[in-house]
Enzyme design. Sequence first.
Site, mmCIF file in Angstrom:
data_model
loop_
_atom_site.group_PDB
_atom_site.id
_atom_site.type_symbol
_atom_site.label_atom_id
_atom_site.label_comp_id
_atom_site.label_asym_id
_atom_site.label_seq_id
_atom_site.Cartn_x
_atom_site.Cartn_y
_atom_site.Cartn_z
ATOM 1 N N HIS A 145 -3.729 5.984 3.226
ATOM 2 C CA HIS A 145 -4.447 4.801 2.762
ATOM 3 C C HIS A 145 -3.895 3.529 3.405
ATOM 4 O O HIS A 145 -4.636 2.688 3.916
ATOM 5 C CB HIS A 145 -4.327 4.731 1.240
ATOM 6 N N ASP A 159 0.852 -1.185 0.000
ATOM 7 C CA ASP A 159 0.000 0.000 0.000
ATOM 8 C C ASP A 159 0.891 1.238 0.000
ATOM 9 O O ASP A 159 2.003 1.191 -0.525
ATOM 10 C CB ASP A 159 -0.935 -0.046 1.220
ATOM 11 N N SER A 170 -11.073 -0.930 -0.937
ATOM 12 C CA SER A 170 -9.819 -0.953 -0.183
ATOM 13 C C SER A 170 -10.066 -1.133 1.304
ATOM 14 O O SER A 170 -9.213 -1.643 2.029
ATOM 15 C CB SER A 170 -9.049 0.358 -0.396
#
Length: 510
Positions: free
Chosen positions: A223, A187, A392
């Site tokens: 994220h 990520d 996600s």
Amino acid sequence: MLKYFAFLLVLHAALAAPGADYQSIISPKLRNRNADDRTYNVFITMEETTSQVLETITSTPYVDRATKLNSLYDALKSLANRTQGPVLSYLESRNIEHTSFWVNNQIYVKNINFTTIEDIAFRYIEYMTEINEEYVANLIAPVSVKTNVTLADELQWGVAKIQADRAWEVIGGLQKAGEGVIIATVDTGVRGSHEALKDNFVGDYGWFDPSTRDPTPTDNNGHGTHTTGTIAGQKGIGVAPAAKWAACRGCAGFFCGQSDLIACGQFFVCPTLADGTSPDCSKAPNLVSNSWGGGRGNTWFNGVIEAWHTAEIIPLFSIGNSGPSCSTANSPGDQNVIGVGSTTIDDQISYFSSVGPASDGSMKPEISAPGSEVTSAYHTADDAYASLSGTSMACPHAAGTIALLQTRQPELTYAKAKDLLQNHSDRDLTFTGRVCDGVAGTIALLQTRNKQLKYEDAKKLLQNNADRELEFSGTVCSGVGDDEFPNHVFGHGRINAFRSVQQQTLGKSR
């Protein structure tokens, strides 16, 4: 006549000469973009693939996983050294920047002009199958972001919805929820000092940034911190809070270079220190959660995926935020991995969640999980939290559930983990009436006139008013409604960690 035969002999010699067909291994896209005044980043794929090595390792019994991982590493390194050698010598002699990847037997070359690409292809055509420009994937970015969220003194809704707390009781309590398991994320990185994550970082062999070789876990986007928190975070945000986490920054921002992603994939097969030295394959994680992708039917990452399978690393991928239309499942989520769709707090499929089938017609996603308005750790401060929506956010719930299963069964196979998720998922969900393929648009048009239109009524309208004087070609579309399981919307259903753990059969499944 003699001249004609002489011509044929010359032609035959030219075609048989080394490098005669060298341009065929340069991708058409790269050839079409040929420009003398620019350079390219390319991948060279070697003729001999890793498949035989992987098959041999898989079929050979080992005393333990560490021994198997070391054997896999040695065999793949040996293959790369043997087959890449001539090309690597050429690059080194000309001081051309490059990286040798043993995980999938490719060479990454940076800033190379087209003339040199042609020269390599001409000289070493017998060693390689193709030369392609580097692919750039995308972070599967959230469709909504709410920052500065106050963390409630209770489980986050997704953790509660999949009944992770009840699964913890079966395992032996919160302190056992993921114990002995290493989870990993590819990520944007992780804020390693975050209060919900700082106590269960793997430490050495748990962090790698291919671009910067930064020694400590960092995240400039948020994220990766969010997804890792949902898998293994403390303070009620994580499904398996006793698991250790590792991370690799495959996405420096919203774009993820092929070279960084493959470097991360290789790192997890045999982890190194943060500077890339001192490999220790025994530190490999048990699963990898991925929230990046792009396109459909793309196979360029499959070499890494198959290496993960051989290394007993379970791969999970977000299916993408390209919904609600059919046939929008993203790669690599549409490959040999557990692809995960997103649901809402009301157990409806999230409007953005990508839908199958895959480009080859196979069922995708495999499973769905909470992904709308999920609160987890964020990168802006050590006590920062944010609410994000996207597949996600769903994929980490599935990854955390597998970590719970691996708590009691470290040798849990990919096939068994997938079966436990799929066969014990919840199917008492909120159905939208979507049917894939082909009739979703028709139902949407019907709903513009009757917003209360129910699934059964819509199906009757379609069936009773269908044209039947047709010419049949033998092709049958999927035609599976989202209340029939499995389907291309929810997959096999929405995960239920408690039911999966409860039904788990202990014992070796290798």
